[in-house]
Design a protein around this motif. Sequence first.
Motif, PDB file in Angstrom:
ATOM      1  N   ARG A 215       0.755  -1.336   0.046  1.00  0.00           N
ATOM      2  CA  ARG A 215      -0.098   0.066  -0.092  1.00  0.00           C
ATOM      3  C   ARG A 215       0.872   1.251   0.174  1.00  0.00           C
ATOM      4  O   ARG A 215       2.054   1.300   0.603  1.00  0.00           O
ATOM      5  CB  ARG A 215      -0.882   0.068   1.211  1.00  0.00           C
ATOM      6  N   GLU A 216       0.162   2.275  -0.484  1.00  0.00           N
ATOM      7  CA  GLU A 216       0.997   3.597  -0.706  1.00  0.00           C
ATOM      8  C   GLU A 216       1.669   4.138   0.698  1.00  0.00           C
ATOM      9  O   GLU A 216       2.397   4.652   0.714  1.00  0.00           O
ATOM     10  CB  GLU A 216       0.210   4.617  -1.445  1.00  0.00           C
ATOM     11  N   PHE A 217       0.506   4.094   1.757  1.00  0.00           N
ATOM     12  CA  PHE A 217       1.040   4.770   2.763  1.00  0.00           C
ATOM     13  C   PHE A 217       2.401   4.172   3.474  1.00  0.00           C
ATOM     14  O   PHE A 217       3.224   4.818   4.311  1.00  0.00           O
ATOM     15  CB  PHE A 217       0.107   4.795   4.066  1.00  0.00           C
ATOM     16  N   THR A 219       5.225   3.758   1.622  1.00  0.00           N
ATOM     17  CA  THR A 219       6.072   4.531   0.888  1.00  0.00           C
ATOM     18  C   THR A 219       5.992   5.881   1.593  1.00  0.00           C
ATOM     19  O   THR A 219       7.053   6.238   1.757  1.00  0.00           O
ATOM     20  CB  THR A 219       5.657   4.549  -0.556  1.00  0.00           C
ATOM     21  N   THR A 220       4.813   6.219   1.945  1.00  0.00           N
ATOM     22  CA  THR A 220       4.782   7.503   2.686  1.00  0.00           C
ATOM     23  C   THR A 220       5.580   7.531   4.049  1.00  0.00           C
ATOM     24  O   THR A 220       6.533   8.295   4.424  1.00  0.00           O
ATOM     25  CB  THR A 220       3.419   7.997   3.030  1.00  0.00           C
ATOM     26  N   ARG A 222       8.087   5.321   4.673  1.00  0.00           N
ATOM     27  CA  ARG A 222       9.346   5.231   4.623  1.00  0.00           C
ATOM     28  C   ARG A 222       9.758   6.619   4.039  1.00  0.00           C
ATOM     29  O   ARG A 222      11.080   6.893   4.431  1.00  0.00           O
ATOM     30  CB  ARG A 222       9.507   4.289   3.440  1.00  0.00           C
ATOM     31  N   SER A 223       9.164   7.382   3.380  1.00  0.00           N
ATOM     32  CA  SER A 223       9.584   8.744   2.650  1.00  0.00           C
ATOM     33  C   SER A 223       9.742   9.626   3.740  1.00  0.00           C
ATOM     34  O   SER A 223      10.422  10.718   3.715  1.00  0.00           O
ATOM     35  CB  SER A 223       8.773   9.256   1.890  1.00  0.00           C
ATOM     36  N   LYS A 224       9.401   9.433   4.995  1.00  0.00           N
ATOM     37  CA  LYS A 224       9.681  10.294   6.235  1.00  0.00           C
ATOM     38  C   LYS A 224      10.913   9.958   7.001  1.00  0.00           C
ATOM     39  O   LYS A 224      11.330  10.590   8.062  1.00  0.00           O
ATOM     40  CB  LYS A 224       8.180  10.157   7.307  1.00  0.00           C
ATOM     41  N   MET A 226      11.791   7.090   8.488  1.00  0.00           N
ATOM     42  CA  MET A 226      11.857   6.387   9.605  1.00  0.00           C
ATOM     43  C   MET A 226      12.693   5.065   9.513  1.00  0.00           C
ATOM     44  O   MET A 226      12.461   4.486   8.402  1.00  0.00           O
ATOM     45  CB  MET A 226      10.407   6.030  10.015  1.00  0.00           C
ATOM     46  N   LEU A 234       4.852  -0.491  12.967  1.00  0.00           N
ATOM     47  CA  LEU A 234       3.960   0.371  13.342  1.00  0.00           C
ATOM     48  C   LEU A 234       2.876   0.687  12.193  1.00  0.00           C
ATOM     49  O   LEU A 234       1.821   0.757  12.512  1.00  0.00           O
ATOM     50  CB  LEU A 234       4.556   1.599  13.898  1.00  0.00           C
ATOM     51  N   HIS A 235       3.561   0.716  10.957  1.00  0.00           N
ATOM     52  CA  HIS A 235       2.579   1.064   9.902  1.00  0.00           C
ATOM     53  C   HIS A 235       2.132  -0.027   9.122  1.00  0.00           C
ATOM     54  O   HIS A 235       0.935  -0.301   8.858  1.00  0.00           O
ATOM     55  CB  HIS A 235       3.125   2.046   8.823  1.00  0.00           C
ATOM     56  N   ARG A 238       0.560  -2.926  12.126  1.00  0.00           N
ATOM     57  CA  ARG A 238      -0.654  -2.768  12.731  1.00  0.00           C
ATOM     58  C   ARG A 238      -2.157  -2.709  11.888  1.00  0.00           C
ATOM     59  O   ARG A 238      -2.934  -2.905  12.343  1.00  0.00           O
ATOM     60  CB  ARG A 238      -0.377  -1.142  13.344  1.00  0.00           C
ATOM     61  N   VAL A 239      -1.645  -2.223  10.726  1.00  0.00           N
ATOM     62  CA  VAL A 239      -3.006  -2.407   9.807  1.00  0.00           C
ATOM     63  C   VAL A 239      -3.313  -3.610   9.298  1.00  0.00           C
ATOM     64  O   VAL A 239      -4.569  -4.191   9.232  1.00  0.00           O
ATOM     65  CB  VAL A 239      -2.643  -1.329   8.374  1.00  0.00           C
TER      66      VAL A 239
ATOM     67  N   GLY B  99      12.745  12.947   4.313  1.00  0.00           N
ATOM     68  CA  GLY B  99      11.395  13.451   5.222  1.00  0.00           C
ATOM     69  C   GLY B  99      11.974  14.864   5.893  1.00  0.00           C
ATOM     70  O   GLY B  99      11.423  15.667   6.334  1.00  0.00           O
ATOM     71  N   PHE B 106       2.467  12.676  -2.706  1.00  0.00           N
ATOM     72  CA  PHE B 106       2.130  11.314  -3.617  1.00  0.00           C
ATOM     73  C   PHE B 106       0.937  11.864  -4.260  1.00  0.00           C
ATOM     74  O   PHE B 106       0.082  12.734  -3.811  1.00  0.00           O
ATOM     75  CB  PHE B 106       1.945  10.186  -2.914  1.00  0.00           C
ATOM     76  N   THR B 111      -4.757   6.992  -0.424  1.00  0.00           N
ATOM     77  CA  THR B 111      -4.150   6.041  -0.167  1.00  0.00           C
ATOM     78  C   THR B 111      -2.813   6.218   0.563  1.00  0.00           C
ATOM     79  O   THR B 111      -2.263   5.224   1.054  1.00  0.00           O
ATOM     80  CB  THR B 111      -3.951   5.104  -1.138  1.00  0.00           C
ATOM     81  N   ALA B 112      -2.362   7.587   0.604  1.00  0.00           N
ATOM     82  CA  ALA B 112      -0.958   7.765   0.921  1.00  0.00           C
ATOM     83  C   ALA B 112      -0.803   7.987   2.537  1.00  0.00           C
ATOM     84  O   ALA B 112       0.060   8.139   3.087  1.00  0.00           O
ATOM     85  CB  ALA B 112      -0.351   8.973   0.143  1.00  0.00           C
ATOM     86  N   ASN B 114      -2.147   6.706   6.410  1.00  0.00           N
ATOM     87  CA  ASN B 114      -2.214   5.492   7.194  1.00  0.00           C
ATOM     88  C   ASN B 114      -3.443   5.600   7.585  1.00  0.00           C
ATOM     89  O   ASN B 114      -3.883   6.627   8.443  1.00  0.00           O
ATOM     90  CB  ASN B 114      -1.139   5.201   7.974  1.00  0.00           C
ATOM     91  N   TYR B 117      -3.907   5.882  11.723  1.00  0.00           N
ATOM     92  CA  TYR B 117      -3.386   6.988  12.764  1.00  0.00           C
ATOM     93  C   TYR B 117      -3.754   8.177  12.398  1.00  0.00           C
ATOM     94  O   TYR B 117      -4.334   8.638  11.331  1.00  0.00           O
ATOM     95  CB  TYR B 117      -1.867   6.748  12.590  1.00  0.00           C
ATOM     96  N   ASN B 126       7.548  12.623  11.636  1.00  0.00           N
ATOM     97  CA  ASN B 126       8.313  13.257  10.931  1.00  0.00           C
ATOM     98  C   ASN B 126       9.138  14.141  11.942  1.00  0.00           C
ATOM     99  O   ASN B 126      10.518  14.428  11.707  1.00  0.00           O
ATOM    100  CB  ASN B 126       7.815  14.510   9.873  1.00  0.00           C
TER     101      ASN B 126
END
Lengths: 321, 345
Positions: A215-217, A219-220, A222-224, A226, A234-235, A238-239, B99, B106, B111-112, B114, B117, B126
């Motif tokens: 899922r795209e979140f 990547t989101t 990861r893009s932060k 973390m 956690l991401h 958890r889902v 980040g 995106f 979908t980007a 979560n 949360y 971040n």
Amino acid sequence: MTTYILQRLFIFFPMLLVISFLVYSGLELSPGDAVSHMISPELASTITAEQLDAMREAYGLNQSFITRYWIWLTSMVQGDMGYSMAGGVAISEIMAKTVPATLELSMVALFFSTILGCSLGVISALKRGSGTDNSLTVAGMAGVSIPEFFFGLVAILLFAIELKWLPVGGRLLPHYETLWDRIPNIVLPSLVLALMMTAGAMRYARSSMLDVLAREFITTARSKGMPEWRVNILHGFRVALTPVVVLIGFRLPLLIGGSTIIEQVYQWPGIGSMFIRSVRASDYPLVMTISLMYVFVVLTASLVIDVLTALIDPRVRLGKE
Amino acid sequence: MESKDNIALSVRDLKTFFYTNNRCNKAVNGVSFDVEKGKTLCIVGESGCGKSVTAATIMQLLPTLSRIEEGEIKFRKNDEIINIEKLEKNGKEMREIRGSDIAMIFQDPMTALNPVYTVGFQISENLKYHTNLNRKQIREKCISLLSDMGIPLPEKRVDEYPHSYSGGMRQRAMIAMAMACNPKILIADEPTTALDVTIQAQIFELMDKLKKENDTAIILITHDMGVVAELADNVAVMYMGNIVEAGTADDVLRRPTHPYTKALLESVPVLGRGKNQDINPIKGSTPDPYNRPIGCQFAPRCNWQTESCDIMPEISQINETHQVRCHKYEQFFEKYNEKRNSKIT
Ligand SMILES: Nc1ncnc2c1ncn2[C@@H]1O[C@H](COP(=O)(O)OP(=O)(O)OP(=O)(O)O)[C@@H](O)[C@H]1O
Ligand SMILES: [Mg+2]
């Protein structure tokens, strides 16, 4: 949230009622009645029809079906489960002895299988396509397809008879021994019982996790910047957890069914062993009470699962999609 | 060029290949560009030409089946130059950049984010990883970011889950998340494709404002030529893994020198030019990425194709800013401008 739980409860009780009726009717349709099973074959030739009728009268077996159902249901609700036909012991007494044993066994098995299944599934998903993943998949398939009594017997042969690490079977009573002494007895049956559930939970956890990781979140996250564990657990996990909890919940009845067999194999003095004995003896009151209790457990489990799911997933909790 | 202080990111001859079923897809095949501080570079091109892969490569967010084959990605962090391609994919140094120095938003805000949360939690992650703020300060910063992004009642919204946000608000939240640590570079991969037109304009306005206030360099990937005309300082036109033409927005939009750029410009309606404009879809379709033409990738669809196009053309410098990758660009440019001149007279 409260309304949600109330809604669930609102369906819960009618459902219980309908199923209890079905259980009662089902038994009514089975051949022979209690009296015919109570008389030993030698006596059967000497006993007269009047004597049989008198016995039926005494046990209330000649009243109409609905009346009997009603009497049974109301006394059940009041906590009076009646007496076992074999030996005339109060059913509540039998229950008090067997239910804790079964609960102990299933809860330990559930605990093992959930923890084990989820972690193996997640590892499998994270290492997708690797040797670890493939061997886990094969092991999982074996776990699902090989019947548990077979595992149970093999485990007895290996760990109890060959290696003598653990006892062959039985259960120590709580007031006799310390908790520590009782552990060796529960290890084998609970692990064998957990095995089948573990394989299922692992496959669910793996596919759910793979689904989420794409899922795209993710990547989101990861893009932060973390670390990977946080992204994955956690991401990701958890889902991925929500559907796994639901599916494990759906499989709870399987656990109960499985425990019936495992209790036989390990002579675990639980409700499963008792159930099989009572069916063989056509001990109607006992069979019905136990069946109804199974129904109650399955329904309660699904209720608990629904509430748990809601707690985990805010979209369900807040009543939106 | 590279040594200039105002260049935030410099990409040189970048190649990123995908390997699936033992076949190689040269998704990005020798791309070079610079991004200046406080400027917007728009990357345009048809679907599948490698725009998203270029963006993912810069962030090292490539899927497992792909890898950086060659080339350099030089990122200027204060006075230091970091070669991103040399960093370990999910290693500590790369994560420190992601980040905080380079952030990404995106395409689909649905979908980007979560779903389990709160938006506040997702923004705070971040800050937690890239700043020394304590919990209270992080929370205040989240609220102020949301309010900067024009989200009403930020104190309340910060504790809500993404599903109670509208699409436009989610994208604002995404931007808040990306801007949390004042990145030097913001990469936006079609940030408004999933939103409706009025909200698109608001989001772009917001990005433009942030760029001016924080001197952020923006890489904007888009299909929308109207957006390019509006926002771009520089434009790069991509086709099948190459940049075929690059230059200032003026260079590329007003004096397109590559047949593909011209075809692309003619294939989309331009807002404000009325109903009677000619729209010519580009003839043919993009080739199979696993079976690419040799030489110029656009040759099979090009009216100007000759034998010389079997060799990949080098980059030619038209003027200081304007570059093109075409053998026939001189003739093309002359003819095109002649036509324009004759039209005017
Ligand atoms: N995850 C992936 N696995 C395999 N191939 C991929 C993957 N992502 C992209 N590609 C391939 O890389 C090439 C470039 O794709 P990319 O996503 O960069 O295109 P794009 O320019 O962003 O297109 P769009 O405008 O549709 O977003 C395509 O040939 C595509 O098939
Ligand atoms: Mg894309």
